[in-house]
Design a protein around this motif. Structure first.
Motif, PDB file in Angstrom:
ATOM      1  N   ASP A  16       8.119  34.723  39.787  1.00 12.66           N
ATOM      2  CA  ASP A  16       8.369  33.319  39.490  1.00 12.66           C
ATOM      3  C   ASP A  16       9.768  32.868  39.876  1.00 12.66           C
ATOM      4  N   GLU A  17      10.420  33.587  40.782  1.00 11.19           N
ATOM      5  CA  GLU A  17      11.670  33.133  41.370  1.00 11.19           C
ATOM      6  C   GLU A  17      11.562  33.235  42.878  1.00 11.19           C
ATOM      7  N   THR A  18      11.947  32.157  43.547  1.00 14.59           N
ATOM      8  CA  THR A  18      12.034  32.166  45.004  1.00 14.59           C
ATOM      9  C   THR A  18      13.492  32.373  45.356  1.00 14.59           C
ATOM     10  N   ALA A  19      13.771  33.317  46.253  1.00  6.90           N
ATOM     11  CA  ALA A  19      15.170  33.623  46.531  1.00  6.90           C
ATOM     12  C   ALA A  19      15.371  34.018  47.982  1.00  6.90           C
ATOM     13  N   ALA A  20      16.555  33.693  48.484  1.00  5.92           N
ATOM     14  CA  ALA A  20      16.973  34.099  49.824  1.00  5.92           C
ATOM     15  C   ALA A  20      18.442  34.487  49.751  1.00  5.92           C
ATOM     16  N   ALA A  21      18.829  35.475  50.534  1.00  6.85           N
ATOM     17  CA  ALA A  21      20.206  35.964  50.484  1.00  6.85           C
ATOM     18  C   ALA A  21      20.600  36.547  51.831  1.00  6.85           C
ATOM     19  N   VAL A  22      21.897  36.595  52.059  1.00  9.23           N
ATOM     20  CA  VAL A  22      22.458  37.301  53.216  1.00  9.23           C
ATOM     21  C   VAL A  22      23.461  38.314  52.682  1.00  9.23           C
ATOM     22  N   VAL A  23      23.290  39.565  53.077  1.00  8.91           N
ATOM     23  CA  VAL A  23      24.131  40.662  52.607  1.00  8.91           C
ATOM     24  C   VAL A  23      24.678  41.420  53.811  1.00  8.91           C
ATOM     25  N   ALA A  24      25.923  41.843  53.710  1.00  7.02           N
ATOM     26  CA  ALA A  24      26.549  42.649  54.758  1.00  7.02           C
ATOM     27  C   ALA A  24      26.751  44.069  54.245  1.00  7.02           C
ATOM     28  N   ARG A  25      26.495  45.043  55.105  1.00 11.40           N
ATOM     29  CA  ARG A  25      26.768  46.453  54.784  1.00 11.40           C
ATOM     30  C   ARG A  25      27.645  47.035  55.872  1.00 11.40           C
ATOM     31  N   ASP A  26      28.849  47.473  55.484  1.00  9.17           N
ATOM     32  CA  ASP A  26      29.770  48.076  56.431  1.00  9.17           C
ATOM     33  C   ASP A  26      29.372  49.521  56.716  1.00  9.17           C
ATOM     34  N   SER A  27      29.939  50.088  57.750  1.00 10.82           N
ATOM     35  CA  SER A  27      29.564  51.440  58.160  1.00 10.82           C
ATOM     36  C   SER A  27      29.951  52.482  57.117  1.00 10.82           C
ATOM     37  N   ARG A  32      28.570  43.614  50.677  1.00 10.37           N
ATOM     38  CA  ARG A  32      29.065  42.308  50.241  1.00 10.37           C
ATOM     39  C   ARG A  32      27.915  41.312  50.257  1.00 10.37           C
ATOM     40  N   ILE A  33      27.856  40.507  49.216  1.00  3.56           N
ATOM     41  CA  ILE A  33      26.868  39.428  49.166  1.00  3.56           C
ATOM     42  C   ILE A  33      27.524  38.183  49.753  1.00  3.56           C
ATOM     43  N   LEU A  34      27.037  37.742  50.882  1.00  8.05           N
ATOM     44  CA  LEU A  34      27.591  36.551  51.520  1.00  8.05           C
ATOM     45  C   LEU A  34      26.957  35.279  50.979  1.00  8.05           C
ATOM     46  N   ALA A  35      25.718  35.364  50.550  1.00  5.63           N
ATOM     47  CA  ALA A  35      25.035  34.224  49.942  1.00  5.63           C
ATOM     48  C   ALA A  35      23.829  34.737  49.182  1.00  5.63           C
ATOM     49  N   ASP A  36      23.572  34.119  48.031  1.00  2.00           N
ATOM     50  CA  ASP A  36      22.409  34.502  47.220  1.00  2.00           C
ATOM     51  C   ASP A  36      21.917  33.239  46.519  1.00  2.00           C
ATOM     52  N   VAL A  37      20.775  32.739  46.946  1.00  2.00           N
ATOM     53  CA  VAL A  37      20.238  31.469  46.453  1.00  2.00           C
ATOM     54  C   VAL A  37      18.933  31.758  45.731  1.00  2.00           C
ATOM     55  N   VAL A  38      18.810  31.257  44.508  1.00  2.00           N
ATOM     56  CA  VAL A  38      17.616  31.495  43.695  1.00  2.00           C
ATOM     57  C   VAL A  38      17.098  30.182  43.141  1.00  2.00           C
ATOM     58  N   PHE A  39      15.800  29.957  43.299  1.00  2.00           N
ATOM     59  CA  PHE A  39      15.133  28.817  42.668  1.00  2.00           C
ATOM     60  C   PHE A  39      14.221  29.361  41.576  1.00  2.00           C
ATOM     61  N   SER A  40      14.518  29.004  40.323  1.00  2.98           N
ATOM     62  CA  SER A  40      13.727  29.480  39.195  1.00  2.98           C
ATOM     63  C   SER A  40      12.575  28.532  38.914  1.00  2.98           C
ATOM     64  N   GLN A  41      11.406  29.108  38.654  1.00  2.73           N
ATOM     65  CA  GLN A  41      10.222  28.318  38.318  1.00  2.73           C
ATOM     66  C   GLN A  41      10.007  28.235  36.809  1.00  2.73           C
ATOM     67  N   LEU A  42      11.023  28.543  36.038  1.00  3.97           N
ATOM     68  CA  LEU A  42      10.873  28.625  34.586  1.00  3.97           C
ATOM     69  C   LEU A  42      10.232  27.381  33.997  1.00  3.97           C
ATOM     70  N   ALA A 312      22.973  38.381  36.982  1.00  5.12           N
ATOM     71  CA  ALA A 312      22.268  37.675  38.055  1.00  5.12           C
ATOM     72  C   ALA A 312      21.566  38.636  39.003  1.00  5.12           C
ATOM     73  N   LEU A 313      22.041  39.880  39.067  1.00  3.72           N
ATOM     74  CA  LEU A 313      21.425  40.875  39.942  1.00  3.72           C
ATOM     75  C   LEU A 313      20.475  41.799  39.184  1.00  3.72           C
ATOM     76  N   CYS A 314      20.357  41.600  37.873  1.00  2.00           N
ATOM     77  CA  CYS A 314      19.373  42.358  37.106  1.00  2.00           C
ATOM     78  C   CYS A 314      18.004  41.697  37.169  1.00  2.00           C
ATOM     79  N   THR A 315      17.998  40.366  37.174  1.00  3.11           N
ATOM     80  CA  THR A 315      16.736  39.647  37.329  1.00  3.11           C
ATOM     81  C   THR A 315      16.367  39.604  38.807  1.00  3.11           C
ATOM     82  N   ASP A 316      15.183  39.057  39.118  1.00  3.57           N
ATOM     83  CA  ASP A 316      14.723  39.042  40.510  1.00  3.57           C
ATOM     84  C   ASP A 316      15.659  38.210  41.376  1.00  3.57           C
ATOM     85  N   ASN A 317      16.029  38.757  42.516  1.00  3.78           N
ATOM     86  CA  ASN A 317      16.941  38.082  43.441  1.00  3.78           C
ATOM     87  C   ASN A 317      16.730  38.637  44.837  1.00  3.78           C
TER      88      ASN A 317
END
Length: 365
Positions: A16-27, A32-42, A312-317
């Motif tokens: 019941d959450e729609t989410a999109a994110a961009v994450v970077a992983r170095d070598s 790093r979380i560059l963006a994390d957008v969540v729409f809750s349907q609560l 915020a990272l314990c719930t769905d994301n």
């Protein structure tokens, strides 16, 4: 960004959450979380006291494109710069999974980018490596609306399920308790808030499976005991509701402590505690402060570090899904074919045997 940094777009639509994110992983493995957008349907499901699958799927379909565009804009990353597209492919509600997976397939096909079909539970399992750079192996307690498990995390794609619920997930038990007592949905925050004003000793509720040798969980008997206590006290006053919530939360907390300490001892026997291994807790129920405090004390007693990712990272994301995709790419896992199908049931440990209580269809996860 350095040339060897992985940029992953993550998509999450399992419930019941729609989410999109961009994450970077170095070598070097740092993330790093560059963006994390969540729409809750609560608000869409609150009137029903739980998630309605078709409403959830339609909502995902309505907002998913907008959220992906917003995540890319916030991260200042173009779709052409993305190295891979990670998407939750299970377990979860099949309609929602289809929305996210078909969106990821379309993007992968249009951009010729690799697609990674991610197990939602792997996202939870690896989040502590994104937030705290936890080294393998570690012990994970996953407590959410759909899952209650103890998992040994040995490496990316390498998991052993040590314990699981034989009936309800803990988050589901909180929701059902709240509904029984006339509290709002979602039940976890409502029960926790009411419990703060209650007397946990007024109602002596059972501690599920306490003392049994395997670290499995059960909450159906506790719910039954609470319902019977509520029926004896009806009509319920505000004070009685608070006392019932406090008693329920205390029983749950004691049950978790009893179950988790078995796993901590097994981990210490197998790996030792010289390097101060981690007990990681994830999932929406990890937001409960009484549970966190108990697990923090328990971990310290057994020589473990206690790690709980930010709430915020314990719930769905989607950040956890993107990170799982980055970890899999860095570990050399191949991309998934575009004909991969969503899976409502998808155990993280494929070799784990179903325990009594799962019914004919077997374990959900």
């Amino acid at each position: 960004m350095s040339a060897d940094t992985l940029l992953i777009l993550g998509i999450e639509t399992s419930c019941d959450e729609t989410a999109a994110a961009v994450v970077a992983r170095d070598s070097d493995g740092r993330g790093r979380i560059l963006a994390d957008v969540v729409f809750s349907q609560l608000d869409l499901h609150a009137a029903f006291g739980g998630v309605v699958p078709e409403i959830a799927a339609r909502s995902h379909l309505t907002v998913i494109d907008q959220l992906i565009a917003e995540a890319l804009a916030r991260s200042q990353v173009r779709l052409a710069d993305i190295d891979g597209i990670a998407v939750t492919s299970g377990p979860g509600l099949i309609g929602g999974l289809m929305v996210g997976l078909m969106t990821a397939k379309a993007l992968a096909m249009a951009t010729s980018k690799p697609m990674l079909a991610i197990n939602h539970l792997e996202g939870h399992a690896l989040t502590a490596r994104l937030t705290d750079a936890v080294a393998f192996p570690y012990l994970l307690l996953l407590v959410s609306g759909g899952h209650t498990q103890l998992i040994l995390v040995k490496g990316v794609g390498d998991y052993e399920r040590w314990g699981t619920t034989i009936d309800d997930a803990l988050g589901e038990a909180f929701d059902k308790t709240a509904k029984l007592l006339g509290l709002p949905y979602p039940g976890g925050p409502a029960v926790e808030a009411a419990a703060k004003a209650g007397d946990p000793q007024r109602f002596r509720l059972p501690i599920p499976l306490r003392g049994t040798p395997t670290p499995d969980f059960s909450f159906s008997g506790l719910k039954t005991a609470l319902r019977q206590a509520a029926e004896r006290e009806a009509p319920l006053s505000e004070a009685t509701i608070a006392d019932l919530c406090a008693g329920f939360q205390l029983a749950v907390t004691k049950s978790l402590a009893d179950r988790v300490q078995i796993a901590l001892r097994a981990f210490a026997y197998r790996f030792g505690t010289g390097a101060h291994p981690a007990l990681v807790v994830a999932g929406g129920v990890a937001a409960n402060q009484a549970i966190r405090a108990t697990l923090l004390e328990l971990a310290g007693t057994h020589g473990f570090r206690f790690i709980a990712p930010p709430l915020a990272l314990c719930t769905d994301n989607a950040a956890m899904i993107a990170w799982a995709g980055a970890e899999r790419m860095a570990a050399g896992f191949p991309a998934d074919a575009l004909d991969v199908a969503p899976r409502a049931r998808w155990p993280l440990d494929a070799d784990a045997k179903a325990v009594i209580g799962f019914g004919r269809r077997g374990a959900k996860a």
